[in-house]
Design a protein around this motif. Sequence first.
Motif, mmCIF file in Angstrom:
data_model
loop_
_atom_site.group_PDB
_atom_site.id
_atom_site.type_symbol
_atom_site.label_atom_id
_atom_site.label_comp_id
_atom_site.label_asym_id
_atom_site.label_seq_id
_atom_site.Cartn_x
_atom_site.Cartn_y
_atom_site.Cartn_z
ATOM 1 N N GLY A 1 65.731 -7.743 98.498
ATOM 2 C CA GLY A 1 65.051 -8.991 98.765
ATOM 3 C C GLY A 1 63.861 -9.165 97.853
ATOM 4 N N TYR B 1 63.727 -14.648 99.584
ATOM 5 C CA TYR B 1 65.164 -14.556 99.317
ATOM 6 C C TYR B 1 65.690 -13.142 99.541
ATOM 7 C CZ TYR B 1 64.603 -19.120 97.109
ATOM 8 O OH TYR B 1 64.329 -20.448 96.873
ATOM 9 N N TRP C 1 69.586 -10.775 98.886
ATOM 10 C CA TRP C 1 70.870 -10.745 98.215
ATOM 11 C C TRP C 1 71.800 -9.781 98.940
ATOM 12 C CZ3 TRP C 1 66.368 -11.737 95.862
ATOM 13 C CH2 TRP C 1 66.327 -12.730 94.869
ATOM 14 N N ARG D 1 72.879 -14.871 96.813
ATOM 15 C CA ARG D 1 71.479 -15.047 97.224
ATOM 16 C C ARG D 1 71.389 -15.976 98.430
ATOM 17 N NH1 ARG D 1 66.768 -18.171 93.855
ATOM 18 N NH2 ARG D 1 67.841 -19.956 94.835
ATOM 19 N N TYR D 2 70.447 -15.678 99.322
ATOM 20 C CA TYR D 2 70.218 -16.490 100.523
ATOM 21 C C TYR D 2 68.722 -16.764 100.672
ATOM 22 C CZ TYR D 2 74.782 -14.442 101.611
ATOM 23 O OH TYR D 2 76.085 -14.015 101.553
ATOM 24 N N LEU D 3 68.384 -17.968 101.095
ATOM 25 C CA LEU D 3 67.018 -18.269 101.508
ATOM 26 C C LEU D 3 66.864 -17.761 102.937
ATOM 27 C CD1 LEU D 3 64.255 -19.568 101.037
ATOM 28 C CD2 LEU D 3 65.231 -21.744 101.827
ATOM 29 N N ASP D 4 65.962 -16.817 103.134
ATOM 30 C CA ASP D 4 65.807 -16.158 104.430
ATOM 31 C C ASP D 4 64.900 -16.990 105.324
ATOM 32 O OD1 ASP D 4 65.587 -14.495 106.572
ATOM 33 O OD2 ASP D 4 64.725 -12.803 105.473
ATOM 34 N N GLN E 1 61.029 -24.763 99.216
ATOM 35 C CA GLN E 1 62.029 -24.046 100.006
ATOM 36 C C GLN E 1 62.276 -24.747 101.337
ATOM 37 O OE1 GLN E 1 59.943 -20.331 99.899
ATOM 38 N NE2 GLN E 1 61.092 -19.561 98.131
#
Length: 430
Positions: free
Chosen positions: A43, A47, A49, A55-58, A409
């Motif tokens: 991370g 973000y 992975w 990839r992800y927006l947390d 974001q």
Amino acid sequence: MSTLVPGEGAALTTDGSVAAWTDRYTGAVMDTFGPPQRVLVRGEGAYVWDADGTRYLDLLAGIAVNALGHAHPTLTAAVSAQLGTLGHVSNFFGTPTQIALAETLLRIAEAPEGSRVFFTNSGTEALEAAFKMTRRVPTSDGAGTRTRVLALEGAFHGRSMGALALTAKEAYRAPFEPLPGGVEHLPFGDLAALEAAFTPQAVAERGEVAALVVEPVQGEAGVRPLPPGYLAAARRLTRAHGALLVLDEVQTGVGRCGTWFAYQQPEVGSGIVPDVVTVAKGLGGGFPVGAVVAYGDAARLIGRGQHGSTFGGNPVAAAAALATLGVIERDGLLANVREVGTLLRQEIELCGSPLVKEVRGRGLLLAVVLNRPVAPQVAAAALDAGFVVNAVAPDAIRLAPPLILTAEQAADAARFFASLQPAQFPEDPA
């Protein structure tokens, strides 16, 4: 990518697909959570992975834990430096980080003279300690102690036996009953029911109330804020009847709602001073640490030898917490929570999706309430689209992103919700 396994000289590789790691997970990890939705390997900031490189927006932050996001340089440096100096000493000894953290918590809690801190490793342990404190509240005649504790329907306070007794969800409780006795669950936000619990008739039938244990915002029940005026009334009633007011700020504390603690917001706490506040989750920025802040006379309810924790307040956890609190102050993250939280809420409310009913919560602890009970399907779609969220209730998606979340974001998250259409999510997929 690999890391060294201490003492073995061998490397633990993080190479491999999500599917391969999931197979290994199900073969080695006890089945209390089900298979993982993804296997994450790194991370940075807001973000993360997965093992496939996606990839992800947390927007969940480990359920309101990663206050500074992932791999924050100040936090990682503080933990590394402390572990390289002194890792653990037991509570036969004090350490500068432990003492400094206790002093910092008392300062940001605006606790009066005589207040003290007890350190734990988690929110559940903090509630367990608070529950034990309630057992030390003397009766009005001084002849004994009280055992009657009030909590609210929808409450979640943890899964150890004491904390579970305070928790209201029947599915969590039933397999482990009988639980510690004396706990009564009152209707959520119902002032008349709260007042009735303190009447002479209620006291004659069930005994004097030792404490009211309450979350300013119920996280696991779908991010439900208490109605305005409830905490002020609760403080008045508990004080008048010699009972403790225990605030569970495990999820709402450490800036999550835009102030250090949610009760400090005038519209939430109306200037009250509680007796006990529990805190954990975001306190260590991802490192396990929790605490009980006992205000004034409540700090003397448990004495020497009556409670303890081997790891509680260890120097590495304390260093992590000090770094986290320090960055929140240094970088003005309380203001960021208020500003970006308001922006996130407004943009989702105005996103135009017919599936979105409303947004509730405070700061960066929000629930997107849906017009139908399809939250699990929406959460799965979010993950496929690159967003980590949580279906906290059948009709509610919980958002608890890092406190460093940016306006850009937040706008990305709002665009995902704007894309939702009811036809994508039938109530009965079969």
